[in-house]
Design an enzyme around this catalytic site. Sequence first.
Site, PDB file in Angstrom:
ATOM      1  CE1 TYR A  93      33.040  13.741 -16.346  1.00 45.90           C
ATOM      2  CE2 TYR A  93      32.320  12.835 -18.449  1.00 45.90           C
ATOM      3  CZ  TYR A  93      32.940  13.837 -17.729  1.00 45.90           C
ATOM      4  OH  TYR A  93      33.450  14.930 -18.377  1.00 45.90           O
ATOM      5  N   GLY A  96      32.004   1.116 -10.211  1.00 45.19           N
ATOM      6  CA  GLY A  96      32.878   0.013 -10.521  1.00 45.19           C
ATOM      7  C   GLY A  96      32.375  -0.878 -11.624  1.00 45.19           C
ATOM      8  CD  GLU A 148      27.979  -0.744  -7.255  1.00 44.53           C
ATOM      9  OE1 GLU A 148      27.430  -1.249  -8.251  1.00 44.53           O
ATOM     10  OE2 GLU A 148      28.694   0.262  -7.315  1.00 44.53           O
ATOM     11  CG  ASP A 199      24.883  12.049 -31.706  1.00 43.84           C
ATOM     12  OD1 ASP A 199      23.826  12.673 -31.504  1.00 43.84           O
ATOM     13  OD2 ASP A 199      26.013  12.533 -31.498  1.00 43.84           O
ATOM     14  CG  HIS A 255      21.955   7.154  -9.978  1.00 46.10           C
ATOM     15  ND1 HIS A 255      21.995   7.595  -8.678  1.00 46.10           N
ATOM     16  CD2 HIS A 255      22.805   6.110 -10.051  1.00 46.10           C
ATOM     17  CE1 HIS A 255      22.850   6.846  -7.998  1.00 46.10           C
ATOM     18  NE2 HIS A 255      23.349   5.923  -8.821  1.00 46.10           N
ATOM     19  NE  ARG A 284      21.718   2.434  -9.561  1.00 45.07           N
ATOM     20  CZ  ARG A 284      22.748   2.366 -10.362  1.00 45.07           C
ATOM     21  NH1 ARG A 284      22.570   2.387 -11.657  1.00 45.07           N
ATOM     22  NH2 ARG A 284      23.959   2.277  -9.886  1.00 45.07           N
ATOM     23  CG  HIS A 289      22.523   6.596 -14.248  1.00 42.00           C
ATOM     24  ND1 HIS A 289      23.633   7.404 -14.222  1.00 42.00           N
ATOM     25  CD2 HIS A 289      22.926   5.378 -13.826  1.00 42.00           C
ATOM     26  CE1 HIS A 289      24.677   6.692 -13.803  1.00 42.00           C
ATOM     27  NE2 HIS A 289      24.280   5.462 -13.567  1.00 42.00           N
ATOM     28  CB  SER A 314      26.620  -0.461 -18.277  1.00 40.13           C
ATOM     29  OG  SER A 314      26.737   0.296 -17.123  1.00 40.13           O
TER      30      SER A 314
HETATM   31  C1  FAD Z   1      28.013   9.413 -14.070  1.00 41.94           C
HETATM   32  C2  FAD Z   1      27.937   7.982 -14.505  1.00 41.94           C
HETATM   33  C3  FAD Z   1      28.368   6.966 -13.668  1.00 41.94           C
HETATM   34  C4  FAD Z   1      28.311   5.633 -14.076  1.00 41.94           C
HETATM   35  N1  FAD Z   1      28.803   4.660 -13.250  1.00 41.94           N
HETATM   36  C5  FAD Z   1      28.882   3.384 -13.707  1.00 41.94           C
HETATM   37  C6  FAD Z   1      29.532   2.368 -12.946  1.00 41.94           C
HETATM   38  O1  FAD Z   1      30.042   2.614 -11.860  1.00 41.94           O
HETATM   39  N2  FAD Z   1      29.583   1.112 -13.465  1.00 41.94           N
HETATM   40  C7  FAD Z   1      29.031   0.787 -14.676  1.00 41.94           C
HETATM   41  O2  FAD Z   1      29.105  -0.370 -15.091  1.00 41.94           O
HETATM   42  N3  FAD Z   1      28.430   1.743 -15.417  1.00 41.94           N
HETATM   43  C8  FAD Z   1      28.350   3.024 -14.982  1.00 41.94           C
HETATM   44  N4  FAD Z   1      27.748   3.975 -15.754  1.00 41.94           N
HETATM   45  C9  FAD Z   1      27.264   3.614 -17.090  1.00 41.94           C
HETATM   46  C10 FAD Z   1      28.469   3.425 -18.020  1.00 41.94           C
HETATM   47  O3  FAD Z   1      29.450   4.387 -17.712  1.00 41.94           O
HETATM   48  C11 FAD Z   1      28.066   3.577 -19.477  1.00 41.94           C
HETATM   49  O4  FAD Z   1      26.929   2.810 -19.752  1.00 41.94           O
HETATM   50  C12 FAD Z   1      29.209   3.103 -20.373  1.00 41.94           C
HETATM   51  O5  FAD Z   1      30.411   3.725 -19.999  1.00 41.94           O
HETATM   52  C13 FAD Z   1      28.879   3.414 -21.818  1.00 41.94           C
HETATM   53  O6  FAD Z   1      29.997   3.091 -22.596  1.00 41.94           O
HETATM   54  P1  FAD Z   1      29.897   3.217 -24.171  1.00 41.94           P
HETATM   55  O7  FAD Z   1      31.172   2.739 -24.722  1.00 41.94           O
HETATM   56  O8  FAD Z   1      28.645   2.598 -24.653  1.00 41.94           O
HETATM   57  O9  FAD Z   1      29.702   4.798 -24.413  1.00 41.94           O
HETATM   58  P2  FAD Z   1      30.581   6.074 -23.921  1.00 41.94           P
HETATM   59  O10 FAD Z   1      31.576   5.704 -22.920  1.00 41.94           O
HETATM   60  O11 FAD Z   1      29.608   7.147 -23.558  1.00 41.94           O
HETATM   61  O12 FAD Z   1      31.315   6.496 -25.255  1.00 41.94           O
HETATM   62  C14 FAD Z   1      30.631   7.032 -26.363  1.00 41.94           C
HETATM   63  C15 FAD Z   1      31.609   7.747 -27.263  1.00 41.94           C
HETATM   64  O13 FAD Z   1      30.986   8.060 -28.505  1.00 41.94           O
HETATM   65  C16 FAD Z   1      31.275   9.420 -28.844  1.00 41.94           C
HETATM   66  N5  FAD Z   1      30.182   9.927 -29.695  1.00 41.94           N
HETATM   67  C17 FAD Z   1      28.878  10.057 -29.379  1.00 41.94           C
HETATM   68  N6  FAD Z   1      28.194  10.519 -30.447  1.00 41.94           N
HETATM   69  C18 FAD Z   1      29.082  10.665 -31.455  1.00 41.94           C
HETATM   70  C19 FAD Z   1      28.991  11.101 -32.811  1.00 41.94           C
HETATM   71  N7  FAD Z   1      27.839  11.492 -33.367  1.00 41.94           N
HETATM   72  N8  FAD Z   1      30.121  11.140 -33.548  1.00 41.94           N
HETATM   73  C20 FAD Z   1      31.323  10.765 -33.033  1.00 41.94           C
HETATM   74  N9  FAD Z   1      31.475  10.349 -31.746  1.00 41.94           N
HETATM   75  C21 FAD Z   1      30.360  10.295 -30.986  1.00 41.94           C
HETATM   76  C22 FAD Z   1      31.344  10.110 -27.497  1.00 41.94           C
HETATM   77  O14 FAD Z   1      31.988  11.343 -27.598  1.00 41.94           O
HETATM   78  C23 FAD Z   1      32.101   9.068 -26.693  1.00 41.94           C
HETATM   79  O15 FAD Z   1      33.480   9.155 -26.928  1.00 41.94           O
HETATM   80  C24 FAD Z   1      27.784   5.312 -15.348  1.00 41.94           C
HETATM   81  C25 FAD Z   1      27.335   6.339 -16.196  1.00 41.94           C
HETATM   82  C26 FAD Z   1      27.414   7.663 -15.793  1.00 41.94           C
HETATM   83  C27 FAD Z   1      26.948   8.739 -16.722  1.00 41.94           C
END
Ligand code: FAD
Length: 504
Positions: free
Chosen positions: A31, A35, A99, A194, A215, A261, A324, A364
Amino acid sequence: MAGLRAAISLAEAGRVLVLAKQELTESATQYAQGGVAVVLSDEDEISLHLQDTVDAGAGLVNVAAATVLVEEGPERIHELLDWGAQFDRTGSKLTFTREGAHSRSRILHAHGDSTGREMGRALAAKAMTLPNITFSEFEFSSDLVFRDGAVHGVELIAGDGQRHRVSASAVLLATGGIGQVYRDTTNPSVATADGIGMAFRAGADISDMEFVQFHPTALYVPGAPRFLLSEALRGEGAQLLNMEMQRFMPAQHALAELAPRDVVARAIAHEIGQSNQPDPVVYLDMRHLDAETLRNRFPRVHATCLQYKVDITKDLVPIRPAAHYLMGGVKTDLEGRTNIAGLYAGGETACTGVHGANRLASNSLLEGLVFGARAGNRMREESTKPAALGQPAAPQAKDDLEKAEQYIRTIQNVMWRYAGVVRTSKGLAEAQSMIGAVGERLPAPVSRRSCEARNIFQAARLIVRSALAREESRGAHFRTDFPQTDDERFKKHSLVRRDKISFE
Ligand SMILES: Cc1cc2nc3c(=O)[nH]c(=O)nc-3n(C[C@H](O)[C@H](O)[C@H](O)COP(=O)(O)OP(=O)(O)OC[C@H]3O[C@@H](n4cnc5c(N)ncnc54)[C@H](O)[C@@H]3O)c2cc1C
């Protein structure tokens, strides 16, 4: 982002199992709109990206981590381009936008406002070409298998409710954020803390949990999810109006709608608090902007709002702030290692201190790539052979889904009310006692949902505890009873170790 990137590095060393509790794509990454920040343009410099990151973090950025982020970022993005990621271009050149709080145009985006989805697609496609990686979707990790001071695997609940264990020489927690701890959040339903819950129960150090970024502008329409309305909309000239149809940001900050923000989120919370309407909102007004430009630059925002009968080119868009991003999390070093042998964390679950007390926008996704790759590389060196693990006994307790849902809702409401954008010691103490009372009645963690309830409860307790202990305001943490920043006592990271909190 973090999990897939780590898996790609780790696959060179042996077998890797990637678990996801829903479809692989259901994640915050999917989501992410605005960028990814990276120094690739001729007009930019690594030192400027570093400085912007440090400035945003309000005195708490771990400069070593931020240096790694900005220095290794370009290489990670080049690699992603090689693997087929399609970022937006002008002619043949990558397009960079700017940004809030970035001193240069350095934000790459994809398909206008679907950056995370494209990056995740390219990573997944690459990972699927590597025979050493196995994917298992709809497998919920409920706990770590922890023995003799080390992690030896994970306990899982499969889609059909069956429990089993998988042994591993190392485990990376990359479960994303904690948004579901709050009533209003931009995060998807999978963001139930989790990884933090599992790590905490195994005795891992947890740091900086009080720093939750809210946010300022999430869609607020009854029945609709709190869909994020990217900062870039304000960058294009969108204005904020209160219920009296007046702009209020110019009186709050020299940058008006483009203030940091946390400043914008607090100003909106103030306007909402002042209103005597039953369900007050603030409006994002884009009616004066060119409709064609809005539709082209923000196709996903435009289409999603239309689903809820809001046309961003013609209507006032009702918004409120929403939880957020978590700056804190499972404390790691710069290679993803926690204080527990065999346990790693990456992405939003981890806390390297790279964001300090407030994250610079678009840092992030890059964090997930850079520190995910580093964790994967370090995990290659784990030499322990996976232990033989027996299978878990079926739980004796009966599941109580209704209670789990009810307690989750209670925690979300309490957290929104007392541990949200603006905090006080009285409110936080109230939250502590209400959440404590919920904790005593939580149903046994039998199903996926009751396990999530336990993780949401544990993360909420960690946030409240850390927010109460930090008697100052800094970055995303604002206390009306301690409105000043107190460097003497608190220019330090909070750390929860087992049941003790300290500042280090
Ligand atoms: C709406 C939105 C917009 C954003 N826009 C930006 C942006 O433009 N630029 C930016 O840099 N950041 C942005 N962010 C922040 C950024 O998207 C996140 O910080 C980053 O994508 C997190 O990546 P991750 O790999 O840590 O976790 P995630 O991408 O959330 O992946 C976590 C994974 O773990 C899995 N999971 C969770 N718990 C368990 C469990 N118990 N067992 C098995 N699987 C599990 C989930 O299903 C998922 O597949 C945004 C966030 C949001 C919500």
